[in-house]
Design a protein around this motif. Structure first.
Motif, PDB file in Angstrom:
ATOM      1  N   VAL A  59      -4.699 -10.449  36.918  1.00  0.00           N
ATOM      2  CA  VAL A  59      -4.957 -11.624  36.128  1.00  0.00           C
ATOM      3  C   VAL A  59      -4.488 -12.779  37.011  1.00  0.00           C
ATOM      4  O   VAL A  59      -5.504 -13.888  36.820  1.00  0.00           O
ATOM      5  CB  VAL A  59      -3.558 -11.625  34.994  1.00  0.00           C
ATOM      6  CG1 VAL A  59      -3.676 -12.911  34.092  1.00  0.00           C
ATOM      7  CG2 VAL A  59      -4.026 -10.371  34.169  1.00  0.00           C
ATOM      8  N   ALA A 126      -2.091  -9.425  29.642  1.00  0.00           N
ATOM      9  CA  ALA A 126      -3.205 -10.202  29.552  1.00  0.00           C
ATOM     10  C   ALA A 126      -4.566  -9.396  30.305  1.00  0.00           C
ATOM     11  O   ALA A 126      -4.166  -8.590  31.171  1.00  0.00           O
ATOM     12  CB  ALA A 126      -3.124 -11.748  30.357  1.00  0.00           C
ATOM     13  N   PRO A 127      -5.435  -9.680  29.735  1.00  0.00           N
ATOM     14  CA  PRO A 127      -6.948  -9.153  30.568  1.00  0.00           C
ATOM     15  C   PRO A 127      -6.964  -9.744  31.780  1.00  0.00           C
ATOM     16  O   PRO A 127      -6.757 -11.086  31.994  1.00  0.00           O
ATOM     17  CB  PRO A 127      -8.040  -9.370  29.528  1.00  0.00           C
ATOM     18  CG  PRO A 127      -7.638 -10.577  29.001  1.00  0.00           C
ATOM     19  CD  PRO A 127      -6.349 -10.491  28.731  1.00  0.00           C
ATOM     20  N   GLN A 130     -11.050 -12.793  30.895  1.00  0.00           N
ATOM     21  CA  GLN A 130     -11.208 -12.740  29.513  1.00  0.00           C
ATOM     22  C   GLN A 130     -12.478 -12.356  28.854  1.00  0.00           C
ATOM     23  O   GLN A 130     -13.394 -12.587  29.581  1.00  0.00           O
ATOM     24  CB  GLN A 130     -10.994 -14.104  29.010  1.00  0.00           C
ATOM     25  CG  GLN A 130      -9.701 -14.734  28.631  1.00  0.00           C
ATOM     26  CD  GLN A 130      -8.976 -13.880  27.438  1.00  0.00           C
ATOM     27  OE1 GLN A 130      -9.576 -13.298  26.531  1.00  0.00           O
ATOM     28  NE2 GLN A 130      -7.714 -13.740  27.854  1.00  0.00           N
ATOM     29  N   GLY A 131     -12.677 -11.618  27.910  1.00  0.00           N
ATOM     30  CA  GLY A 131     -13.845 -10.908  27.125  1.00  0.00           C
ATOM     31  C   GLY A 131     -14.451 -10.007  27.982  1.00  0.00           C
ATOM     32  O   GLY A 131     -15.670  -9.690  27.819  1.00  0.00           O
ATOM     33  N   ASP A 148      -4.081  -7.010  20.861  1.00  0.00           N
ATOM     34  CA  ASP A 148      -3.503  -8.133  20.069  1.00  0.00           C
ATOM     35  C   ASP A 148      -3.108  -7.580  18.786  1.00  0.00           C
ATOM     36  O   ASP A 148      -2.278  -6.391  18.854  1.00  0.00           O
ATOM     37  CB  ASP A 148      -4.249  -9.252  19.694  1.00  0.00           C
ATOM     38  CG  ASP A 148      -4.709  -9.991  21.070  1.00  0.00           C
ATOM     39  OD1 ASP A 148      -3.878 -10.249  21.588  1.00  0.00           O
ATOM     40  OD2 ASP A 148      -5.867 -10.676  21.312  1.00  0.00           O
ATOM     41  N   HIS A 163     -14.697  -6.198  23.548  1.00  0.00           N
ATOM     42  CA  HIS A 163     -14.437  -7.147  24.612  1.00  0.00           C
ATOM     43  C   HIS A 163     -13.084  -7.332  24.607  1.00  0.00           C
ATOM     44  O   HIS A 163     -12.339  -7.627  23.941  1.00  0.00           O
ATOM     45  CB  HIS A 163     -15.163  -8.414  24.292  1.00  0.00           C
ATOM     46  CG  HIS A 163     -16.588  -8.435  24.510  1.00  0.00           C
ATOM     47  ND1 HIS A 163     -17.720  -8.187  23.405  1.00  0.00           N
ATOM     48  CD2 HIS A 163     -17.455  -8.325  25.479  1.00  0.00           C
ATOM     49  CE1 HIS A 163     -18.975  -8.195  23.779  1.00  0.00           C
ATOM     50  NE2 HIS A 163     -18.737  -8.338  25.105  1.00  0.00           N
ATOM     51  N   THR A 165      -9.434  -8.897  25.190  1.00  0.00           N
ATOM     52  CA  THR A 165      -8.965 -10.421  25.062  1.00  0.00           C
ATOM     53  C   THR A 165      -7.511 -10.126  24.692  1.00  0.00           C
ATOM     54  O   THR A 165      -7.151  -9.229  24.052  1.00  0.00           O
ATOM     55  CB  THR A 165      -9.671 -11.153  23.929  1.00  0.00           C
ATOM     56  OG1 THR A 165      -9.380 -10.422  22.648  1.00  0.00           O
ATOM     57  CG2 THR A 165     -11.037 -11.496  24.152  1.00  0.00           C
ATOM     58  N   GLY A 166      -6.562 -10.850  25.233  1.00  0.00           N
ATOM     59  CA  GLY A 166      -5.265 -10.847  24.954  1.00  0.00           C
ATOM     60  C   GLY A 166      -4.408  -9.564  25.328  1.00  0.00           C
ATOM     61  O   GLY A 166      -5.136  -8.963  26.364  1.00  0.00           O
TER      62      GLY A 166
END
Length: 187
Positions: A59, A126-127, A130-131, A148, A163, A165-166
């Motif tokens: 990350v 966290a990824p 992102q996405g 999430d 995808h 995220t979070g």
């Protein structure tokens, strides 16, 4: 256990990434929540990072785990024999990761085999990107994937596409564990 050369190359690459960004160990510790002492031991190959710690580093550096690990592997031919595929283990969590795809920087998709011992749970804060598009194809056992506040339970043969995220987590069935193929599609 991965061969020592892989561990040494991973440690060297992590140190190189930090230096390339001009970060001190203290700055990286602040960015990742990993202690300075642990980061130092990881960069000197005195200890291997857990999957969760490696994700925090990814990350911070904006890399997928697949990308980071492929950077420490030798550039290979188009065919990668099973006996030559890199296997990385996080014995603390019960996670095993096999790089199925031949390492190559000019392809966008990579396949990884993940094996989780019964009851194993891995949490990612966290990824790394992102996405990021991913596909999980469960081969055996049962796997619950959470991202999430969404949650999916996969049975053998099921495939989940999303995808990333979070926050996310992978949790294996308490008795049967889980073996899956993860396809990571780089942007």
């Amino acid at each position: 256990m991965p061969v020592p050369d892989t561990e040494d190359r991973l440690a060297a690459r992590l140190a190189e990434l930090r230096v390339q960004r001009g970060w001190s160990l203290d700055e990286l510790a602040m960015a990742t929540g990993i202690s300075r002492a642990s980061l130092s031991r990881i960069e000197r190959a005195e200890t291997s990072p857990t999957a969760a710690l490696l994700n925090r580093l990814c990350v911070a550096y904006g890399l997928t785990m697949s990308r980071l690990l492929s950077e420490v592997e030798e550039e290979a031919a188009l065919l990668l024999k099973a006996s030559d595929q890199t296997v990385w283990r996080d014995d603390a969590s019960g996670y095993q990761r096999r790089s199925v795809s031949p390492p190559a920087s000019h392809f966008k998709a990579e396949m990884v085999e993940g094996v989780l011992r019964p009851g194993t749970r891995i949490d990612y804060d966290a990824p790394p990107v992102q996405g990021l598009e991913q596909h999980i194809w469960l081969q055996s056992g049962e796997l619950t994937f959470t991202m999430d506040d969404q949650r999916w339970t996969l049975q053998a043969g099921d495939c989940l596409r999303f995808h990333l995220t979070g926050k996310s987590s992978f949790q294996a069935h308490p008795e049967g564990g889980a073996r899956y193929i993860l396809v990571v599609c780089k942007p």
